[in-house]
Structure formats: C-alpha cells, structure tokens
Enzyme design. Structure first.
Site, PDB file in Angstrom:
ATOM      1  N   CYS A  35      38.494  29.142  43.062  1.00 17.70           N
ATOM      2  CA  CYS A  35      39.178  29.713  42.046  1.00 17.70           C
ATOM      3  C   CYS A  35      40.407  29.391  41.023  1.00 17.70           C
ATOM      4  CB  CYS A  35      39.036  31.019  42.251  1.00 17.70           C
ATOM      5  SG  CYS A  35      40.462  31.854  43.491  1.00 17.70           S
ATOM      6  N   ASP A  37      43.247  30.748  41.956  1.00 18.50           N
ATOM      7  CA  ASP A  37      44.470  31.552  42.450  1.00 18.50           C
ATOM      8  C   ASP A  37      45.209  31.377  43.247  1.00 18.50           C
ATOM      9  OD1 ASP A  37      42.448  32.990  40.799  1.00 18.50           O
ATOM     10  OD2 ASP A  37      41.796  34.396  41.387  1.00 18.50           O
ATOM     11  N   CYS A  60      42.884  37.547  40.659  1.00 18.67           N
ATOM     12  CA  CYS A  60      40.941  38.023  40.321  1.00 18.67           C
ATOM     13  C   CYS A  60      41.518  40.025  40.849  1.00 18.67           C
ATOM     14  CB  CYS A  60      39.803  38.058  40.739  1.00 18.67           C
ATOM     15  SG  CYS A  60      39.939  37.845  42.495  1.00 18.67           S
ATOM     16  N   CYS A 104      38.710  36.410  48.965  1.00 16.62           N
ATOM     17  CA  CYS A 104      40.451  36.492  48.151  1.00 16.62           C
ATOM     18  C   CYS A 104      41.095  37.678  49.060  1.00 16.62           C
ATOM     19  CB  CYS A 104      39.437  37.605  47.574  1.00 16.62           C
ATOM     20  SG  CYS A 104      38.384  37.159  45.979  1.00 16.62           S
TER      21      CYS A 104
HETATM   22  S1  FES Z   1      38.679  35.023  42.974  1.00 16.12           S
HETATM   23 FE1  FES Z   1      39.914  33.706  43.757  1.00 16.12          FE
HETATM   24  S2  FES Z   1      41.295  34.729  45.128  1.00 16.12           S
HETATM   25 FE2  FES Z   1      39.455  36.041  43.890  1.00 16.12          FE
END
Ligand code: FES
Length: 138
Positions: A35, A37, A60, A104
């Site tokens: 993702c 992140d 997120c 996550c």
């Molecule tokens: S969607 Fe990337 S850490 Fe939650």
C-alpha cells in the site's frame, strides 16, 4: 455493523503520542510495499524502560490507530516486555480490526521492534533477531 471498532475510531481521530522525539535513543522505520504506507517509531530508553515513545505515520486510518495504540502499550514497558507486543495483541487491544486490515497491525509491532534493535545496536549489543538470522534459524 461498522467496519471499525469504537477504539480504532478513537485512536484514529485522536491519535496519542504523535510526533518525533528530539535525540531519540532508537528509531525504527517500516513501510508496506503493497500500500506504500510508512511508519516511524522514536523511542527514549531509561534504565531499560521505554520512557517515551512517539511515532509518525503516513498511512491508512487503521495504521494510524495501530501506531497510536502501540505507543500507549509500549510506554513504560521494559525492552523485553515491549518485544512481546505482537500484531495479534495490537488488534485485540483495538477491539478487533477488519481482516483486510490485519497487515496494518503488523507495521506497528515491526516499527517498534526496529526502534529497539536500533537502540541496542547503538549500545553495541547484538540484536537477537539478527543473531538468529546469522545462525540460520530464520
Ligand atoms: S492500508 Fe497500508 S497500512 Fe493500512
């Protein structure tokens, strides 16, 4: 039924311990390649205890709630106790996470562990996870 528990929403809307520690004793950064992140944990260690824990997360809502709860769970703990914060415990503390958000919760424990590793390395101590890899256990 709402997707997120009340506790996730609380920590997402009002995250605790956001920010950076000046001159931290350890820093751990992890990213989720899927993702994109990113999560960074900063720790201050006094007498083998985490006297301060802060984080910066670009991610997120679940990742922000995870960072916040991990910082609360870790503060005041010994390094050894903090190592025992697993993604499953994090999810439990947040009153559950939707299945597609479990990954996550991994980031929080990983970033905290990396910060502890970084602290130990700075102290010239061998990091357990790296020793096991060297010995071919992982
Ligand atoms: S969607 Fe990337 S850490 Fe939650």
């Amino acid at each position: 039924m709402p997707i997120y528990s009340e506790k996730v929403m609380d920590h997402f809307m009002d995250p605790r311990n956001v920010g950076e520690i000046e001159n931290p004793d350890g820093v751990g950064e992890v990213g989720n390649p899927v993702c994109g992140d990113m999560m960074t944990f900063y720790i201050k260690v006094d007498d083998d205890h985490l006297s301060d824990v802060k984080f910066k997360t670009f991610g997120c809502g679940a990742a922000i709630a995870v960072s916040s709860i991990v910082s609360e769970m870790a503060k005041g703990k010994t390094l050894e106790e903090a190592r025992k914060i697993t993604p499953a415990l994090v999810a439990e503390e947040l009153q559950g996470l939707p299945k597609n958000k479990y990954h996550c919760s991994n980031l929080g424990a990983q970033a905290l562990n990396k910060a502890i590793d970084n602290y130990l390395e700075k102290q010239g101590k061998e990091v357990e996870s790296k020793r096991r890899r060297k010995d071919g256990e992982e």
